[in-house]
Structure formats: C-alpha cells, structure tokens
Scaffold this motif. Structure first.
Motif, PDB file in Angstrom:
ATOM      1  N   SER A 106      -7.265   3.865  10.804  1.00 15.00           N
ATOM      2  CA  SER A 106      -7.664   5.418  10.429  1.00 15.00           C
ATOM      3  C   SER A 106      -8.170   5.494   8.868  1.00 15.00           C
ATOM      4  O   SER A 106      -9.028   6.029   8.351  1.00 15.00           O
ATOM      5  N   GLU A 107      -7.554   4.425   7.937  1.00  7.20           N
ATOM      6  CA  GLU A 107      -7.874   4.651   6.355  1.00  7.20           C
ATOM      7  C   GLU A 107      -9.410   3.955   6.462  1.00  7.20           C
ATOM      8  O   GLU A 107     -10.285   4.499   5.376  1.00  7.20           O
ATOM      9  N   VAL A 115       0.807  -1.215   0.025  1.00  9.13           N
ATOM     10  CA  VAL A 115       0.033  -0.094  -0.027  1.00  9.13           C
ATOM     11  C   VAL A 115       0.989   1.517  -0.005  1.00  9.13           C
ATOM     12  O   VAL A 115       0.591   2.355  -0.844  1.00  9.13           O
ATOM     13  N   VAL A 116       1.773   1.340   0.815  1.00  8.63           N
ATOM     14  CA  VAL A 116       2.421   2.589   1.112  1.00  8.63           C
ATOM     15  C   VAL A 116       3.052   3.173  -0.281  1.00  8.63           C
ATOM     16  O   VAL A 116       2.638   4.360  -0.663  1.00  8.63           O
ATOM     17  N   PRO A 117       3.822   2.639  -1.073  1.00  4.77           N
ATOM     18  CA  PRO A 117       4.274   3.056  -2.432  1.00  4.77           C
ATOM     19  C   PRO A 117       3.027   3.511  -3.095  1.00  4.77           C
ATOM     20  O   PRO A 117       3.089   4.587  -3.699  1.00  4.77           O
ATOM     21  N   LEU A 118       1.926   2.929  -3.328  1.00  2.45           N
ATOM     22  CA  LEU A 118       0.876   3.332  -3.914  1.00  2.45           C
ATOM     23  C   LEU A 118       0.274   4.645  -3.374  1.00  2.45           C
ATOM     24  O   LEU A 118       0.040   5.564  -4.092  1.00  2.45           O
ATOM     25  N   GLN A 119       0.204   4.715  -2.195  1.00  3.72           N
ATOM     26  CA  GLN A 119      -0.456   6.015  -1.548  1.00  3.72           C
ATOM     27  C   GLN A 119       0.322   7.092  -1.437  1.00  3.72           C
ATOM     28  O   GLN A 119      -0.119   8.192  -1.433  1.00  3.72           O
ATOM     29  N   ILE A 120       1.637   6.843  -1.774  1.00  6.14           N
ATOM     30  CA  ILE A 120       2.520   8.367  -1.900  1.00  6.14           C
ATOM     31  C   ILE A 120       2.855   8.409  -3.307  1.00  6.14           C
ATOM     32  O   ILE A 120       3.722   9.537  -3.541  1.00  6.14           O
ATOM     33  N   GLY A 121       2.246   7.869  -4.277  1.00 10.76           N
ATOM     34  CA  GLY A 121       2.391   7.821  -5.738  1.00 10.76           C
ATOM     35  C   GLY A 121       3.656   7.488  -6.082  1.00 10.76           C
ATOM     36  O   GLY A 121       4.320   8.112  -7.001  1.00 10.76           O
ATOM     37  N   GLY A 169       4.018  17.796  -4.467  1.00 13.54           N
ATOM     38  CA  GLY A 169       2.646  18.328  -3.890  1.00 13.54           C
ATOM     39  C   GLY A 169       2.401  17.640  -2.559  1.00 13.54           C
ATOM     40  O   GLY A 169       1.582  18.052  -1.650  1.00 13.54           O
ATOM     41  N   MET A 170       2.888  16.269  -2.445  1.00 11.73           N
ATOM     42  CA  MET A 170       2.468  15.700  -1.022  1.00 11.73           C
ATOM     43  C   MET A 170       3.463  16.116  -0.061  1.00 11.73           C
ATOM     44  O   MET A 170       4.652  15.535   0.033  1.00 11.73           O
ATOM     45  N   THR A 171       3.138  16.888   0.820  1.00  8.07           N
ATOM     46  CA  THR A 171       4.143  17.410   1.788  1.00  8.07           C
ATOM     47  C   THR A 171       3.746  16.235   3.075  1.00  8.07           C
ATOM     48  O   THR A 171       2.690  15.558   2.970  1.00  8.07           O
ATOM     49  N   LEU A 172       4.718  16.250   3.994  1.00  9.04           N
ATOM     50  CA  LEU A 172       4.446  15.418   4.893  1.00  9.04           C
ATOM     51  C   LEU A 172       2.890  15.377   5.927  1.00  9.04           C
ATOM     52  O   LEU A 172       2.365  14.337   5.999  1.00  9.04           O
ATOM     53  N   MET A 173       2.547  16.628   5.952  1.00  9.19           N
ATOM     54  CA  MET A 173       1.348  16.707   6.505  1.00  9.19           C
ATOM     55  C   MET A 173       0.063  16.516   5.523  1.00  9.19           C
ATOM     56  O   MET A 173      -1.089  16.815   6.101  1.00  9.19           O
ATOM     57  N   LYS A 174       0.373  16.241   4.363  1.00 10.78           N
ATOM     58  CA  LYS A 174      -0.604  15.567   3.462  1.00 10.78           C
ATOM     59  C   LYS A 174      -0.768  14.324   3.134  1.00 10.78           C
ATOM     60  O   LYS A 174      -1.359  13.385   2.333  1.00 10.78           O
ATOM     61  N   MET A 175       0.220  13.577   3.877  1.00  9.27           N
ATOM     62  CA  MET A 175       0.249  12.164   3.785  1.00  9.27           C
ATOM     63  C   MET A 175      -0.827  11.509   4.190  1.00  9.27           C
ATOM     64  O   MET A 175      -1.193  11.864   5.312  1.00  9.27           O
ATOM     65  N   PRO A 176      -1.357  10.328   3.679  1.00 13.26           N
ATOM     66  CA  PRO A 176      -2.461   9.469   4.175  1.00 13.26           C
ATOM     67  C   PRO A 176      -1.778   8.933   5.611  1.00 13.26           C
ATOM     68  O   PRO A 176      -0.797   8.668   5.803  1.00 13.26           O
ATOM     69  N   GLU A 213      -0.373  14.535  -9.200  1.00 13.42           N
ATOM     70  CA  GLU A 213       0.124  15.787  -8.419  1.00 13.42           C
ATOM     71  C   GLU A 213      -0.939  15.943  -7.512  1.00 13.42           C
ATOM     72  O   GLU A 213      -2.211  15.901  -7.317  1.00 13.42           O
ATOM     73  N   VAL A 214      -0.340  15.920  -5.978  1.00 11.80           N
ATOM     74  CA  VAL A 214      -1.159  16.131  -4.808  1.00 11.80           C
ATOM     75  C   VAL A 214      -1.226  17.431  -4.616  1.00 11.80           C
ATOM     76  O   VAL A 214      -0.686  18.284  -4.347  1.00 11.80           O
ATOM     77  N   LYS A 215      -2.728  17.971  -4.156  1.00 10.98           N
ATOM     78  CA  LYS A 215      -2.799  19.407  -3.827  1.00 10.98           C
ATOM     79  C   LYS A 215      -3.394  19.367  -2.138  1.00 10.98           C
ATOM     80  O   LYS A 215      -3.242  20.354  -1.675  1.00 10.98           O
ATOM     81  N   GLN A 216      -4.108  18.411  -1.963  1.00  7.19           N
ATOM     82  CA  GLN A 216      -4.562  18.481  -0.452  1.00  7.19           C
ATOM     83  C   GLN A 216      -4.440  16.759   0.198  1.00  7.19           C
ATOM     84  O   GLN A 216      -4.416  15.959  -0.440  1.00  7.19           O
ATOM     85  N   LEU A 217      -5.066  16.813   1.344  1.00  6.65           N
ATOM     86  CA  LEU A 217      -5.039  15.645   2.112  1.00  6.65           C
ATOM     87  C   LEU A 217      -6.277  14.977   1.306  1.00  6.65           C
ATOM     88  O   LEU A 217      -7.165  15.449   0.688  1.00  6.65           O
ATOM     89  N   ASP A 218      -6.204  13.613   1.452  1.00  2.00           N
ATOM     90  CA  ASP A 218      -7.151  13.003   0.844  1.00  2.00           C
ATOM     91  C   ASP A 218      -7.399  13.124  -0.658  1.00  2.00           C
ATOM     92  O   ASP A 218      -8.423  13.410  -1.297  1.00  2.00           O
ATOM     93  N   ALA A 219      -6.118  12.892  -1.398  1.00  5.41           N
ATOM     94  CA  ALA A 219      -5.862  13.743  -2.609  1.00  5.41           C
ATOM     95  C   ALA A 219      -6.787  12.879  -3.661  1.00  5.41           C
ATOM     96  O   ALA A 219      -7.399  13.715  -4.473  1.00  5.41           O
ATOM     97  N   PHE A 220      -6.956  11.752  -3.579  1.00  3.52           N
ATOM     98  CA  PHE A 220      -7.660  11.139  -4.700  1.00  3.52           C
ATOM     99  C   PHE A 220      -9.243  11.472  -4.521  1.00  3.52           C
ATOM    100  O   PHE A 220     -10.054  11.617  -5.544  1.00  3.52           O
ATOM    101  N   TRP A 221      -9.920  11.820  -3.211  1.00  3.62           N
ATOM    102  CA  TRP A 221     -11.193  11.990  -2.992  1.00  3.62           C
ATOM    103  C   TRP A 221     -11.440  13.345  -4.002  1.00  3.62           C
ATOM    104  O   TRP A 221     -12.748  13.357  -4.448  1.00  3.62           O
ATOM    105  N   HIS A 222     -10.539  14.395  -3.508  1.00  2.51           N
ATOM    106  CA  HIS A 222     -10.774  15.712  -4.310  1.00  2.51           C
ATOM    107  C   HIS A 222     -10.692  15.480  -5.864  1.00  2.51           C
ATOM    108  O   HIS A 222     -11.406  16.276  -6.558  1.00  2.51           O
ATOM    109  N   MET A 223      -9.626  14.641  -6.223  1.00  8.03           N
ATOM    110  CA  MET A 223      -9.633  14.707  -7.831  1.00  8.03           C
ATOM    111  C   MET A 223     -10.682  14.044  -8.122  1.00  8.03           C
ATOM    112  O   MET A 223     -11.476  14.522  -9.349  1.00  8.03           O
TER     113      MET A 223
END
Lengths: 99, 658
Positions: free
Chosen positions: B295-296, B122-128, B215-222, B552-562
């Motif tokens: 959490s997920e 999961v982790v490599p996929l979650q961080i793109g 775009g995925m800063t530490l505080m935007k990581m799942p 490219e990640v813009k916020q937390l829950d990136a895929f949801w917002h995409m």
C-alpha cells in the motif's frame, strides 16, 4: 517516572488463590473417586474461576479509564476463547474423525 | 547429567561434515575479525545492548537475510534431489529433515523477522513516535527470537534435525515414531522464538494505540501502521495457542504424557487442530504487514493517495476476523463430516472477498497515477498477478470436496508458494528497496535491483508453475524421489532449473547490498522518493531520537501535505526541548543466552542441567524487577547540533528516481 512503593497486595493474593485453585483441580483429577464427567465439570469451572480471578487481580480490569476499550477487549477475548474451545470440540467430535 | 555425547555430533554424511567445518571456520573468522579490528566494545555498545527500535529492526532484517540463505539452500537441495527420477543425492531421512527445516525456517525465521524488522524500523517513525512503547521488551523480543532461531539452526549438525514436517503432525512427531531428539528442537526452539513474537505483538499494540503524534487519529494512520496494528492483535490472539500446543508436545516427548499419542486417551488430531488454530492466523500475520508495505509503495510511486482507505481498513479487520475461523481447511481429509467441512469451506472462500477488495484498491490507486517504475514499485506490480494466481488456486483448494484430490500434492505446495513468495517475499524486497535509505543513509543500486527483480520473478514462476501441473498429475509432496515411469521427470527438471534462476536472483540481491555498502552515494536526500508518510520527515539515516520536534498531523498522508504547505524543513529552534530516551541494557542479551542454554539442555533431555540453567532465567527476571534506570535526557544543544548537520545540506540532495 515515579515509582509507587505500595506493596502489591492484590498480586500476592491473586497468586496464592491461583495456586490454591490449581492444586484443588489437581486433587480433584487425581485423588477424588468420581466419574470422568464430574471431574471435567469441576476442573472446567475451576479454570473459569481462575481466569476471572486473574482478570481482576493481575490484569487491572477495574483500573482502566477507557470503558469502551475494555468492553471491546473482553468481547474479542471471549470470541477467541469460544472459537478455540467450542470450535475444537465441534471439529474433533463430529464426523468420521471421532469414530 | 545424562547427556549422551555420542548423540550430539552427527557424523558420516559428507554434506553434514562439510557444514560443520564451515560453521566452525565462520565462527573462528568472526571472533578473529572482531578481535583484530578491536570491535568487541563497539558490538556490545552499539548492537548487543541497544534498545533503539531502528537498530533492533536492522538486526531482525539481517537475521532474515541469513535465514533466507539457510532456507534457500534447503530448497535448492530438495530441487537438486528431485531434478531427475530416482536420484541418490539425498536419502529419504535427509530429505525429510530438509523439507522440515525449510518450512520452519522460511515461515518463522525468514518471513517473520523480515516483517517484524520492517515494522520495527518504520512504524514508530510513521506515527511520529520516538521509540516503541517498551524499548527494552522490544530488545528482549529480538534476542529471544534470535536465541530460538540459532537453537533450531544448530540442529542439523548437533543431534539431528526435526524430520516430521514443519507441521510436525502427531503421531509421527511423537516419541513412539520419532524417538531421536530432533523433534525436541522443534518443540523447544519454536517455544523460545514464539515468546519473543508474542511480546512484539503486545509492544506494537500499545505503541500504536498510545504513542501516535498529536492529531493522528486511527483513520489518519498510514496503511502499514494499520496492518501492523491488526497483525499484532492476531499475534496476541493466535500465538498463545501455539505456546500451549508446543508445551503439550514438550510434555508428550519429554515427560511421557499422552495429549497427542494414539494410546492412553490421547488425540493425534488435536495437535493438527491446535497447530492450525495458530497456523492459519500465522499466515495472515505474515501477509498483512506485506499488504501494508505494498500500500505504501504503490501510493508513493503512483503519486496518489491510497484508493479506498476506509474499505482497506475494513478489509484488514475482516481478514483478521475470518483468519480465526478457517483453520480446518488444512485438514478437510480428516473428514470431520459435511457440516464442519462445509462451514470451513464457506469461511475460507469468504476470505477472498476482502482480499479481492484490496487488490482492486491497489489497481485503482495506480489508475491515472503517474507511475514510476522503481525497483520497489516493480515488486509491487509483479505481486498483483502472481498473488492472484495463488489466491485463485486457494479458492480451488477451499472447496472441501475438491480438496480430497489436491490434498498432499504438489498443487498445494505450488499454491502456498504462490501466496507466500509474491505476498511476503516480494513485499519484503519492495520494503527493503523503499526504506533502505532511511535505515542506512544510502540507496540500494536500482540497476542491480532490476536484475534482482527479473531473475527472481522469472525464476520463481519457472520453479513453481510446473508444480501445479505435477500436483494435478498426482505427484505427492514430501516424497524424496519418484520413478521414471511416472512421467514427472520433465516438469521436475524445469522446476529445478527455475530454482537456480531464483537463487541467482537472490545472489544479485546480496551482491547489491555489498555493492551499495561499498560504493553508493552517502549524501542521500532525506526524502528520495517524494513520499507521503512521516518517516520521510527525518534524516537519512534517522537521528537516534527520531524527531527533534514531534510533528502535528492534520490529515492522511501528513508528510505529503506538509510538503505542499512548505513546512517540512523549517524547524524553529525555540521549539526544541530536551528529549527523554531509554538507556541501553545487556539484560535482553543475557536472557537470550540463558534461554538458549536451558533450551539446549531440554532438547537433550538433560533435565537437571536444564533446571540449573533455568535459575539463570529467574535471576534475569529478578534483576529486571529491581531495575530503576529511567533512561537519560538528550540536551537541547546536542539536538540542535544534530539537526543542523542534515537540514543545511542544500544542493546535496540526490534524487535517484528515474
């Protein structure tokens, strides 16, 4: 990816120095006729010296571009080391356990 | 070469002879099957030499399932032996071996590979990312773990199992009191597996720090990525302690040193001290990724973003910090004096604070959410109350003065099963039901999943709840029997019945895997749960290169917002570039074999043979140093072809959510 063909001088030097420091420690512990406390202080100092040496020779501590990360890493490593060493000594030498 | 052949094969006991025959038959069946179906080449190319994080993850999970079966059988044997007073099913020695292997296998060879497997997938996929930072090292991690696990597992038929408890306390575990080779297995096999785990820790720290999508800063990581990151840091801090402790144990047992012996200046409690300096962080190594999974799952099935993301991160870091300074609570009764015991009482109780914060965050995530009762969510829901029972009894045990009463009783055993089963096993099941379609391209059956859930949670409570009361009444742990006059019999019987329900639950899970593998629908939607994180952006099962174009990640829950912006399935073909991928390598598998052989000789104290086999390890290191294979490129055409196969499946979308 390109491969630097530079000979790893610092690694070899570090390795040799580590060997020397280790064998000096063995010699001090087994062959020198001094008190237990002195032996402990000498080999303890040699261990700290060797850790420092390896940090520079093997761990690329001077090469990182990110100074902040290095500081955090060092502080954390120091915390863990103090917990393990000082903590163990404290726990095992106090109370009924030591007597 | 000094091998005592008569010591190697344990005979006599019908249970052991039966196991030996079963193992031989299984091996023969596997070899014949692979040859008959001509699968040797496939096995070598697709699995044994793979460096793909997803396949390595699947191999970890498969090992976890197998080891769960082995550890579970140990548990059932113990429950059968204690079902009635003064049973003669197992003798004292056999019982000692079984509770030892049960503990070691469940923690190190069941919980760890399950979680590391899910982290890998999961982790490599979650961080793109397209893989972990060091793919071949990752394969080496797995194969060393597997080598250690197999070496440990053969102990019960070859030479005798370790029998000094999973904690292997000295002086019992030393040569004076355990002269057989059983405890050598503990020292050597755990050392080999531990090397693999340490490398995993390093690998994931680098992966998460260096390979996040733009775009995925530490505080935007799942959150699962966060917990994996912190877990990896604890691994790197704690596992070397175990490495050193095991090395000293090996010296004591094999070469006559006196680090932990009673005589000649050794300190037996130094082992307990070092063991728990590693052992306590270890329980957080297994619990933190599990918290990430919950959490997920809770965020996805409450259809809300995780409540209190920042406080969640602070709590994880806090738990990681505190985990290093609580180890003495495992041996308050050594009595290091009031100052030491009070200090560790306080730090231990402090851990309840960040953990409590997390529990409330999950509850508030569910509040006003539109909760979907999928199997994965059921595990997460059951986790909360069951884990709280484990946590509260943990605070009871944290009080040093009170612990003198609870110490070494079944109360403690019930406590840590209430923490580790809801905390880790429920999480693993939640994670498997949740991410299964990503791994295999089909879902696990939800109906069977619910049978699995109810049988397992009810069985778990019936098994372990009575143990709290048995412990309070004075039943000690690790005792192979008890008298009828003790009055323990009814509760022990209830507990034994519970363990059967628990086992049936696990059997339903295995049947579910089989059933779904045979019959489940294959054209499963790439995002069947309407989830929130980047792994669901890929096909199911995931393409071997993960992402055609790194998102490219813009916020937390990136895929949801995409999805909200409607940009998930649109892929401009002009954006596709050739992708660099690592080549497969047989070297990690080779290293596992030579480490296994070396370890086996060391266990039997055949030092010359071990030294000869160790040359193989050095050869492997040398070959790796001169390995200049930089991998290969996937062509743009091949990527286009692969992407077209799943992005065009309109109408083939299948949503199983009830």
């Amino acid at each position: 990816m390109e491969h630097k063909s530079k000979y790893p001088v610092s690694h070899v030097v570090g390795f040799l120095f580590s060997l020397v420091l280790t064998f000096v420690a063995v010699f001090v512990a087994l062959k020198m006729n001094v008190s237990y406390t002195i032996v402990m202080w000498i080999i303890g100092s040699l261990a700290v010296l060797q850790a420092g040496l390896q940090l520079f020779m093997f761990m690329h501590v001077t090469e990182g571009e990110d100074g902040k990360t290095n500081v955090i890493n060092m502080a954390y490593a120091a915390f863990v080391a103090i917990v393990i060493v000082a903590g163990s000594i404290w726990v095992l030498t106090s109370g009924h356990a030591a007597h | 070469m000094g091998i005592k052949w008569n010591e190697i094969f344990v005979g006599g006991d019908p249970l052991l002879v039966g196991s030996q025959i079963a193992i031989v038959l299984t091996v023969v069946a596997i070899v014949v099957g692979l040859t008959y179906f001509k699968k040797w080449g496939w096995l070598w190319r697709e699995w044994l030499t793979t460096v793909d994080h997803k396949k390595i993850g699947i191999m970890y999970i498969l090992s976890g399932v197998l080891m769960f079966f082995r550890g579970g059988m140990d548990g059932l044997l113990m429950k059968a032996q204690t079902a009635r007073p003064e049973m003669n099913f197992l003798d004292a020695q056999h019982y000692n071996e079984i509770f030892t292997t049960h503990g070691v296998i469940m923690i190190l060879f069941m919980a760890m590979p399950f979680l590391i497997g899910l982290m890998n997938v999961v982790v490599p996929l979650q961080i793109g990312a397209r893989d972990v930072a060091f793919p071949q090292l990752n394969a080496l991690s797995f194969w060393l773990f597997f080598s250690g696990a197999m070496l440990f597992n053969i102990s019960f038929v070859v030479g005798g199992s370790p029998d000094a408890g999973w904690t292997s306390y000295f002086p019992l575990a030393g040569k004076e009191f355990s002269p057989g080779i059983g405890n050598n297995y503990y020292a050597i096999a755990l050392q080999i597996a531990g090397l693999g785990t340490l490398m995993t820790g390093i690998n994931f720290i680098v992966t998460i720090l260096k390979m996040r999508a733009p775009g995925m800063t530490l505080m935007k990581m799942p959150m699962f990525t966060w917990t994996t990151f912190i877990t990896s840091i604890i691994i790197v801090a704690a596992f070397p302690i175990f490495t050193v402790a095991l090395a000293l144990m090996t010296f004591d047992r094999l070469y006559g040193t006196h680090f932990f012996t009673l005589s000649s200046g050794g300190s037996d409690m130094l082992w307990a001290n070092l063991f728990w300096l590693w052992g306590h962080p270890e329980v957080y190594i297994v619990i933190l990724p599990a918290f990430g999974i919950f959490s997920e799952v809770i965020a996805t099935f409450s259809r809300k973003t995780l409540f209190g993301y920042t406080s969640m991160v602070v709590s994880i870091v806090g738990i990681a910090f505190l985990s290093m300074i609580v180890w003495v609570h495992h041996f308050y009764t050594m009595d290091a004096g009031p100052a030491v015991n009070s200090f560790f009482s306080i730090t231990t109780m402090l851990i309840a604070v960040p953990t409590g914060v997390k529990i409330f965050n999950w509850l508030f995530t569910m509040r006003k959410g539109r909760i979907q009762f999928t199997t994965a969510m059921l595990w997460a829901l059951a986790f909360v109350p069951n884990f709280v029972i484990g946590g509260v009894t943990g605070v009871m045990l944290a009080m040093a003065a009170a612990d003198f009463q609870y110490h070494n009783t079944l109360f403690l055993v019930a406590h840590f099963h209430y923490v580790l089963i809801p905390g880790v096993v429920f999480a693993v099941f939640a994670g498997l039901y949740y991410w299964w379609p990503k791994m295999f391209g089909f879902m696990l059956n939800e109906k069977l999943g619910k049978y699995h859930f109810w049988l397992f949670t009810i069985g778990f409570n019936v098994t372990f709840m009575p143990m709290f009361f048995l412990g309070l009444k004075g039943a000690v742990r690790r005792a192979y029997t008890y008298s009828a006059e003790s009055g323990f019999a009814p509760l022990f019987l209830v507990s034994a019945i519970g363990s059967i329900i628990l086992a049936i639950g696990f059997a339903v899970f295995c049947y579910n895997i089989y059933w779904s593998f045979r019959y489940a629908k294959r054209n499963v939607f790439h995002d069947p749960w309407d989830a929130r994180t980047l792994e669901w952006m890929t096909a199911s099962p995931v393409q071997f290169y993960n992402f055609a174009v790194v998102p490219e990640v813009k916020q937390l829950d990136a895929f949801w917002h995409m999805k909200k912006r409607g940009e998930t399935l649109t892929l401009k073909e002009s954006d596709i570039k050739k992708i660099h991928m690592p080549s497969n390598s047989g070297l990690p598998f080779y290293m596992a074999v030579v480490f296994g052989i070396t370890g086996f000789f060391l266990v039997f104290e055949a030092h010359i043979a071990a030294a000869v086999a160790a040359i193989g390890i050095v050869v492997g290191l040398i070959i790796r140093s001169f390995d200049y294979n930089d991998g290969y490129y996937v062509s743009v055409d091949e990527i286009k072809e692969t992407e077209r196969t799943w992005r065009n499946v309109e109408g083939g979308t299948e949503n199983h959510v009830g």
